[in-house]
Write an enzyme that holds these catalytic residues in place. Sequence first.
Site, PDB file in Angstrom:
ATOM      1  N   SER A 124      -8.879  -4.532 -10.008  1.00 40.79           N
ATOM      2  CA  SER A 124      -9.217  -5.344  -9.024  1.00 40.79           C
ATOM      3  C   SER A 124     -10.467  -5.979  -9.317  1.00 40.79           C
ATOM      4  O   SER A 124     -11.448  -5.535  -9.552  1.00 40.79           O
ATOM      5  CB  SER A 124      -9.278  -4.426  -7.212  1.00 40.79           C
ATOM      6  OG  SER A 124     -10.270  -4.876  -6.289  1.00 40.79           O
ATOM      7  N   TYR A 149     -13.689   2.354  -2.011  1.00 46.02           N
ATOM      8  CA  TYR A 149     -12.674   2.174  -3.035  1.00 46.02           C
ATOM      9  C   TYR A 149     -13.055   1.393  -4.065  1.00 46.02           C
ATOM     10  O   TYR A 149     -12.501   1.925  -5.297  1.00 46.02           O
ATOM     11  CB  TYR A 149     -11.394   1.334  -1.578  1.00 46.02           C
ATOM     12  CG  TYR A 149     -10.876   0.355  -2.454  1.00 46.02           C
ATOM     13  CD1 TYR A 149      -9.567   1.256  -3.341  1.00 46.02           C
ATOM     14  CD2 TYR A 149     -11.068  -0.790  -3.018  1.00 46.02           C
ATOM     15  CE1 TYR A 149      -8.326   0.488  -3.931  1.00 46.02           C
ATOM     16  CE2 TYR A 149     -10.136  -1.297  -3.717  1.00 46.02           C
ATOM     17  CZ  TYR A 149      -8.886  -0.985  -3.856  1.00 46.02           C
ATOM     18  OH  TYR A 149      -7.477  -1.577  -4.908  1.00 46.02           O
ATOM     19  N   LYS A 153     -12.130   2.149  -8.938  1.00 48.45           N
ATOM     20  CA  LYS A 153     -11.003   1.459  -9.671  1.00 48.45           C
ATOM     21  C   LYS A 153     -11.960   1.566 -10.844  1.00 48.45           C
ATOM     22  O   LYS A 153     -11.855   1.449 -12.060  1.00 48.45           O
ATOM     23  CB  LYS A 153     -11.314   0.230  -8.874  1.00 48.45           C
ATOM     24  CG  LYS A 153      -9.936   0.439  -7.887  1.00 48.45           C
ATOM     25  CD  LYS A 153      -8.630   0.817  -8.358  1.00 48.45           C
ATOM     26  CE  LYS A 153      -7.948   0.190  -7.567  1.00 48.45           C
ATOM     27  NZ  LYS A 153      -6.347   1.120  -8.322  1.00 48.45           N
TER      28      LYS A 153
HETATM   29  P1  NAD Z   1       0.188  -0.555  -1.725  1.00 51.05           P
HETATM   30  O1  NAD Z   1      -0.372   0.491  -0.854  1.00 51.05           O
HETATM   31  O2  NAD Z   1       1.650  -1.200  -0.838  1.00 51.05           O
HETATM   32  O3  NAD Z   1       0.792   0.027  -3.262  1.00 51.05           O
HETATM   33  C1  NAD Z   1       0.537   1.534  -3.582  1.00 51.05           C
HETATM   34  C2  NAD Z   1       2.143   2.633  -3.631  1.00 51.05           C
HETATM   35  O4  NAD Z   1       1.580   3.944  -4.190  1.00 51.05           O
HETATM   36  C3  NAD Z   1       2.205   3.326  -1.750  1.00 51.05           C
HETATM   37  O5  NAD Z   1       3.544   3.020  -1.817  1.00 51.05           O
HETATM   38  C4  NAD Z   1       2.038   4.856  -1.822  1.00 51.05           C
HETATM   39  O6  NAD Z   1       2.686   5.732  -0.799  1.00 51.05           O
HETATM   40  C5  NAD Z   1       1.691   5.613  -3.674  1.00 51.05           C
HETATM   41  N1  NAD Z   1       1.081   6.653  -3.601  1.00 51.05           N
HETATM   42  C6  NAD Z   1      -0.713   6.326  -2.872  1.00 51.05           C
HETATM   43  N2  NAD Z   1      -1.279   7.483  -4.068  1.00 51.05           N
HETATM   44  C7  NAD Z   1       0.102   8.106  -4.479  1.00 51.05           C
HETATM   45  C8  NAD Z   1       0.292   9.307  -5.115  1.00 51.05           C
HETATM   46  N3  NAD Z   1      -0.869   9.955  -5.322  1.00 51.05           N
HETATM   47  N4  NAD Z   1       1.427   9.136  -5.142  1.00 51.05           N
HETATM   48  C9  NAD Z   1       2.224   9.036  -5.471  1.00 51.05           C
HETATM   49  N5  NAD Z   1       2.312   7.319  -5.167  1.00 51.05           N
HETATM   50  C10 NAD Z   1       1.165   7.589  -4.491  1.00 51.05           C
HETATM   51  O7  NAD Z   1      -0.385  -0.992  -2.531  1.00 51.05           O
HETATM   52  P2  NAD Z   1      -0.109  -2.501  -3.175  1.00 51.05           P
HETATM   53  O8  NAD Z   1      -1.188  -3.620  -2.280  1.00 51.05           O
HETATM   54  O9  NAD Z   1       1.134  -2.665  -3.159  1.00 51.05           O
HETATM   55  O10 NAD Z   1      -1.370  -2.356  -4.072  1.00 51.05           O
HETATM   56  C11 NAD Z   1      -0.979  -1.093  -5.727  1.00 51.05           C
HETATM   57  C12 NAD Z   1      -2.287  -0.918  -6.739  1.00 51.05           C
HETATM   58  O11 NAD Z   1      -2.904  -2.255  -6.651  1.00 51.05           O
HETATM   59  C13 NAD Z   1      -3.131  -0.120  -6.178  1.00 51.05           C
HETATM   60  O12 NAD Z   1      -3.788   0.752  -6.999  1.00 51.05           O
HETATM   61  C14 NAD Z   1      -4.368  -0.596  -4.877  1.00 51.05           C
HETATM   62  O13 NAD Z   1      -5.245  -0.317  -5.713  1.00 51.05           O
HETATM   63  C15 NAD Z   1      -4.344  -2.023  -6.030  1.00 51.05           C
HETATM   64  N6  NAD Z   1      -4.682  -3.802  -5.603  1.00 51.05           N
HETATM   65  C16 NAD Z   1      -3.467  -4.050  -4.812  1.00 51.05           C
HETATM   66  C17 NAD Z   1      -4.418  -5.113  -3.790  1.00 51.05           C
HETATM   67  C18 NAD Z   1      -3.937  -5.762  -2.620  1.00 51.05           C
HETATM   68  O14 NAD Z   1      -5.092  -5.946  -2.168  1.00 51.05           O
HETATM   69  N7  NAD Z   1      -2.546  -5.503  -2.694  1.00 51.05           N
HETATM   70  C19 NAD Z   1      -5.908  -6.053  -4.930  1.00 51.05           C
HETATM   71  C20 NAD Z   1      -6.600  -5.315  -6.199  1.00 51.05           C
HETATM   72  C21 NAD Z   1      -5.941  -4.140  -6.418  1.00 51.05           C
HETATM   73  N1  UFG Z   2     -10.272 -11.286   6.686  1.00 53.06           N
HETATM   74  C1  UFG Z   2     -11.177 -12.943   8.081  1.00 53.06           C
HETATM   75  N2  UFG Z   2     -10.641 -12.139   9.099  1.00 53.06           N
HETATM   76  C2  UFG Z   2      -9.572 -10.372   8.805  1.00 53.06           C
HETATM   77  C3  UFG Z   2      -9.885 -10.289   7.691  1.00 53.06           C
HETATM   78  C4  UFG Z   2     -10.469 -10.930   6.741  1.00 53.06           C
HETATM   79  O1  UFG Z   2     -11.421 -13.823   8.249  1.00 53.06           O
HETATM   80  O2  UFG Z   2      -9.114 -10.610   9.969  1.00 53.06           O
HETATM   81  C5  UFG Z   2     -11.324 -12.706   5.693  1.00 53.06           C
HETATM   82  C6  UFG Z   2     -12.564 -11.936   4.682  1.00 53.06           C
HETATM   83  O3  UFG Z   2     -13.895 -12.077   5.591  1.00 53.06           O
HETATM   84  C7  UFG Z   2     -12.384 -12.636   3.209  1.00 53.06           C
HETATM   85  C8  UFG Z   2     -10.885 -12.943   3.475  1.00 53.06           C
HETATM   86  O4  UFG Z   2     -10.465 -13.144   4.648  1.00 53.06           O
HETATM   87  O5  UFG Z   2     -13.301 -13.876   3.330  1.00 53.06           O
HETATM   88  C9  UFG Z   2     -10.455 -12.080   2.778  1.00 53.06           C
HETATM   89  O6  UFG Z   2      -9.963 -10.498   2.846  1.00 53.06           O
HETATM   90  P1  UFG Z   2      -9.283  -9.652   2.768  1.00 53.06           P
HETATM   91  O7  UFG Z   2     -10.088  -8.731   3.173  1.00 53.06           O
HETATM   92  O8  UFG Z   2      -7.792 -10.955   2.770  1.00 53.06           O
HETATM   93  O9  UFG Z   2      -9.629 -10.273   1.259  1.00 53.06           O
HETATM   94  P2  UFG Z   2     -10.728  -8.809   0.301  1.00 53.06           P
HETATM   95  O10 UFG Z   2     -11.182 -10.540  -0.647  1.00 53.06           O
HETATM   96  O11 UFG Z   2     -12.208  -9.240   1.044  1.00 53.06           O
HETATM   97  O12 UFG Z   2     -10.814  -7.736  -0.693  1.00 53.06           O
HETATM   98  C10 UFG Z   2      -9.086  -7.631  -1.194  1.00 53.06           C
HETATM   99  C11 UFG Z   2      -8.876  -6.571  -0.601  1.00 53.06           C
HETATM  100  C12 UFG Z   2      -9.686  -5.853  -1.714  1.00 53.06           C
HETATM  101  C13 UFG Z   2      -8.959  -6.145  -3.824  1.00 53.06           C
HETATM  102  C14 UFG Z   2     -10.178  -7.984  -3.042  1.00 53.06           C
HETATM  103  C15 UFG Z   2      -9.553  -8.724  -4.636  1.00 53.06           C
HETATM  104  O13 UFG Z   2      -8.487  -5.826   0.591  1.00 53.06           O
HETATM  105  O14 UFG Z   2      -9.194  -4.271  -1.850  1.00 53.06           O
HETATM  106  O15 UFG Z   2      -9.260  -8.523  -2.439  1.00 53.06           O
HETATM  107  O16 UFG Z   2      -8.883  -7.999  -5.527  1.00 53.06           O
HETATM  108  F1  UFG Z   2     -10.386  -5.907  -4.025  1.00 53.06           F
END
Ligand code: NAD
Ligand code: UFG
Length: 340
Positions: A124, A149, A153
């Site tokens: 991330s 979190y 990572k």
């Molecule tokens: P998500 O929660 O939709 O998907 C993660 C999945 O993993 C879920 O279906 C959950 O049930 C499963 N899971 C969690 N722990 C588990 C375990 N111990 N065993 C089996 N299954 C398990 O999240 P996502 O948005 O699809 O994210 C996928 C990955 O990408 C995550 O590792 C997350 O940290 C990373 N990531 C997501 C974002 C974002 O903004 N969505 C940004 C950066 C990184």
């Molecule tokens: N924001 C609002 N209102 C809300 C939610 C978010 O104004 O209700 C704003 C935040 O302040 C930020 C922007 O929208 O300026 C984006 O916020 P998000 O929470 O959607 O995303 P972040 O950039 O904070 O973080 C996300 C994921 C993290 C990941 C990161 C970089 O939540 O897990 O992107 O990949 F690490």
Amino acid sequence: MAVLVTGGAGYIGSHTCLELIAQGYNVVAVDNFCNSQPESITRVKELAGKSFPFYEIDVRDESALDEIFKNHDTDCIIHFAGLKAVGESVKVPLMYYNNNLLSTIALCSAMKKYNVKRLIFSSSATVYNGANEMPLTEKSLTGGCTNPYGWTKFMCEQILRDTAQSEQDWSIILLRYFNPIGAHISGMIGEDPSDTPNNLMPYISQTAIGRLKCLSVYGGDYPTNDGTGVRDYIHVDDLAKGHVSAIKYSTAHTGTEVFNLGSGVGTSVLGLITAFETASGVKIPYEIAGRRPGDIAVCYASAEKAAEILNWRAEKSIAEACADTWRWQSLNPYGFKNKL
Ligand code: NAD
Ligand code: UFG
């Protein structure tokens, strides 16, 4: 040979399973549904027009992993499984360290045992230090994370680097995602947060559908064009394609390589709201609130390394991502469930 997808029922995992199948890969998916629904897998199978093996297991369960590696000829893993809610990680850090670190360690141990040494890891942009200049390149400073979190990572990246260092035939790709948004164009799969959304896009779309009353915009006094926070939003389909590009790269390369998966373009909170309103025709009620602790003003990627080495670039626009999110949200007001 198959690609094993952990967290395959989740938001990014489900779209990636579909893309892998579309590009001719055999998929085996696992998930424990701690943050997803079985219906997601059903719909991926429906959209793909074919079935694939799925196992409800916890990735920390080494004996369950044994069964999967014994039953399936696997040559590559994409490890999405993990907990990802920043705020929750501050409240229950041990749960986050336990789940995210132990699942990665158990997976790598099983991979070593079964001599499967290609892994694509979901990292991330949160691993980057908040003091960096923009755009963030893969060489920007990491660490100094603002929440558990982010540290999970950061630590998983180190565990994986050390693993790749230990034997020459490992190939580990760390993909640092920026802000995934959007949904599959069919409107059948998309992001389905189990609680009130933490992230901006699902908050906007749930407000648009009437599940939430008013969006709080966290901070209107940042040094940005309109005073609101700027992020690098990337369509989840582009992200899914980035994983396939990473798999292709990993077949011919060993060691560890890091890639940003972002668009390289920053969009403000108000910019995203306007784009969503245009795509949906729905007015989003919002109010400017105080800054959210831990947020930075601006965060966007340099997407050059992935373009040069993986031959991958984000292609879909913010407008397409908003239209796709709205299709998903309006066809599925309660996500994969019929009601709350
Ligand atoms: P998500 O929660 O939709 O998907 C993660 C999945 O993993 C879920 O279906 C959950 O049930 C499963 N899971 C969690 N722990 C588990 C375990 N111990 N065993 C089996 N299954 C398990 O999240 P996502 O948005 O699809 O994210 C996928 C990955 O990408 C995550 O590792 C997350 O940290 C990373 N990531 C997501 C974002 C974002 O903004 N969505 C940004 C950066 C990184
Ligand atoms: N924001 C609002 N209102 C809300 C939610 C978010 O104004 O209700 C704003 C935040 O302040 C930020 C922007 O929208 O300026 C984006 O916020 P998000 O929470 O959607 O995303 P972040 O950039 O904070 O973080 C996300 C994921 C993290 C990941 C990161 C970089 O939540 O897990 O992107 O990949 F690490």
